[in-house]
Design an enzyme around this catalytic site. Structure first.
Site, PDB file in Angstrom:
ATOM      1  N   TYR A  29      -6.560   5.796   4.715  1.00  0.00           N
ATOM      2  CA  TYR A  29      -6.696   4.819   3.638  1.00  0.00           C
ATOM      3  C   TYR A  29      -5.837   3.584   3.907  1.00  0.00           C
ATOM      4  O   TYR A  29      -6.317   2.440   3.827  1.00  0.00           O
ATOM      5  CB  TYR A  29      -6.321   5.443   2.289  1.00  0.00           C
ATOM      6  N   ASP A  61     -10.036   5.854  -1.479  1.00  0.00           N
ATOM      7  CA  ASP A  61      -8.928   6.477  -2.195  1.00  0.00           C
ATOM      8  C   ASP A  61      -9.467   7.144  -3.450  1.00  0.00           C
ATOM      9  O   ASP A  61     -10.684   7.279  -3.621  1.00  0.00           O
ATOM     10  CB  ASP A  61      -7.843   5.445  -2.522  1.00  0.00           C
ATOM     11  N   GLU A  79       0.820  -1.208   0.000  1.00  0.00           N
ATOM     12  CA  GLU A  79       0.000   0.000   0.000  1.00  0.00           C
ATOM     13  C   GLU A  79       0.860   1.267   0.000  1.00  0.00           C
ATOM     14  O   GLU A  79       0.533   2.250  -0.664  1.00  0.00           O
ATOM     15  CB  GLU A  79      -0.945   0.002   1.201  1.00  0.00           C
TER      16      GLU A  79
END
Length: 362
Positions: free
Chosen positions: A127, A145, A44
């Protein structure tokens, strides 16, 4: 699965429809084959910087170099920055290193297993925390996102500017309602992110084959390219770099950037930044000591010009390659050190500098 005729069903059916689409259309990506929070976190952070196609090789290199969070915690920061080279926002790489040390030293190598505790980690925002919490620990918390903003804005016809606090709260509340209808929060979050990435794309959404077409407000009103609403970006700042590549007997002088500016802790050449582009070397204001060095040296080639566009800055760089005689090689400006080419390969460098070296010395 198709939409029912009652428009009130849209929130109830949204998650199941996307999950079914995902089952048939998802890409085979390495971080989707694990529930290891370390590897999910790593993927991520990397994907915040770049698209999947470009990020996958970085992820694979990092996993090969640091298979566990403890391995990353023990990493040499210079080597970690070198692996990150090309992704930009190097502060995120340093946060990556600091967080790995925190998890290893303070948490006995175990990642926090809730959304709220994940938010306490350096470099982990809402997020990323939601992604780790749902993918690794099956917590029912939605990711929001850019892809998610776009899908929700279009399907539900939301015209709020997504950069505003009001819009962020509105989207977050809607996302939370939608995930409650999901069979699996991890699958649902992957579904909506994937749907935005490869189907409901910014420029050419595939509306003809869209599973939510019948209920999509943007499609029904012809506003696919007007949603989501987003304020214009800040103007790009122009910066003018004049680099001096001092070399002698096969070695090149570089220095580490220590100031709180772009490329902190990366290596580049002696630099004079000017407010406007300078057409000739004589137009650049230099210190007396540097002028003395230049008088002794030999300009090897005409200056080379390269440009690098960052998120809010455009760097226009001019490179002057200068060979120095032995009598001045110990009189370099503070911070510069001599390196052989094989040593330079191991240093973390801005893409701009790497491109120059590859073009001139590769």
């Amino acid at each position: 699965m198709n939409w029912q005729s009652d428009s009130n069903d849209i929130e109830t059916l949204f998650a199941p429809v996307l999950e079914r689409w995902y089952e048939h259309n998802k890409r085979d990506l390495p971080w989707r084959h694990t529930n290891d929070p370390y590897r999910i976190w790593l993927s991520e952070i990397i994907l915040q910087q770049t698209r999947v196609a470009q990020g996958k090789p970085y992820y694979e290199r990092f996993v090969a170099a640091y298979p566990t969070v403890a391995d990353m915690a023990r990493a040499d920061e210079r080597e970690l920055l070198r692996l990150w080279q090309g992704l930009g926002y190097y502060s995120r790489a340093r946060n990556l290193h600091q967080t790995a040390r925190y998890v290893t030293d303070k948490l006995a190598g175990k990642f926090p297993n809730t959304y709220h505790d994940l938010l306490k980690m350096k470099g982990v925002g809402t997020y990323t925390a939601a992604a780790i919490a749902s993918f690794a620990f099956a917590e029912r918390v939605p990711v929001v996102d850019g892809n998610v903003y776009r899908v929700l804005a279009r399907v539900f016809g939301i015209e709020e500017d997504i950069t505003t606090t009001t819009a962020k709260k509105l989207f977050a509340a809607l996302a939370m309602r939608l995930i409650r209808s999901a069979d699996d929060p991890a699958v649902y979050n992957q579904s909506i992110m994937e749907f935005g990435a490869i189907h409901c794309t910014p420029v050419a959404p595939d509306c003809l084959l869209c599973p939510v077409q019948q209920k999509c407000v943007a499609y029904l009103t012809g506003r696919q390219h007007k949603l989501p609403v987003k304020a214009k970006k800040a103007p790009v700042r122009e910066r003018f770099f004049n680099y001096f590549i001092f070399q002698h007997n096969g070695r090149i002088a570089l220095r580490e950037r220590t100031a709180r500016d772009i490329w902190q802790n990366l290596y580049d050449f002696y630099l004079i930044e000017t407010d406007e582009p300078k057409t000739a070397l004589r137009d650049i204001l230099l210190s007396e000591s540097v002028n003395t060095i230049l008088e002794k040296g030999t300009l090897l080639t005409p200056p080379t010009e390269l440009v690098q566009l960052l998120s809010h800055q455009r760097i226009r760089a001019k490179f002057y390659r200068i060979d120095l005689p032995v009598e001045v090689i110990n009189s370099l400006p503070t911070g510069l050190q001599w390196y052989f080419p094989e040593e330079i390969n191991d240093l973390p460098k801005p893409v701009l500098v790497t491109n120059y070296l590859d073009n001139q010395f590769g």
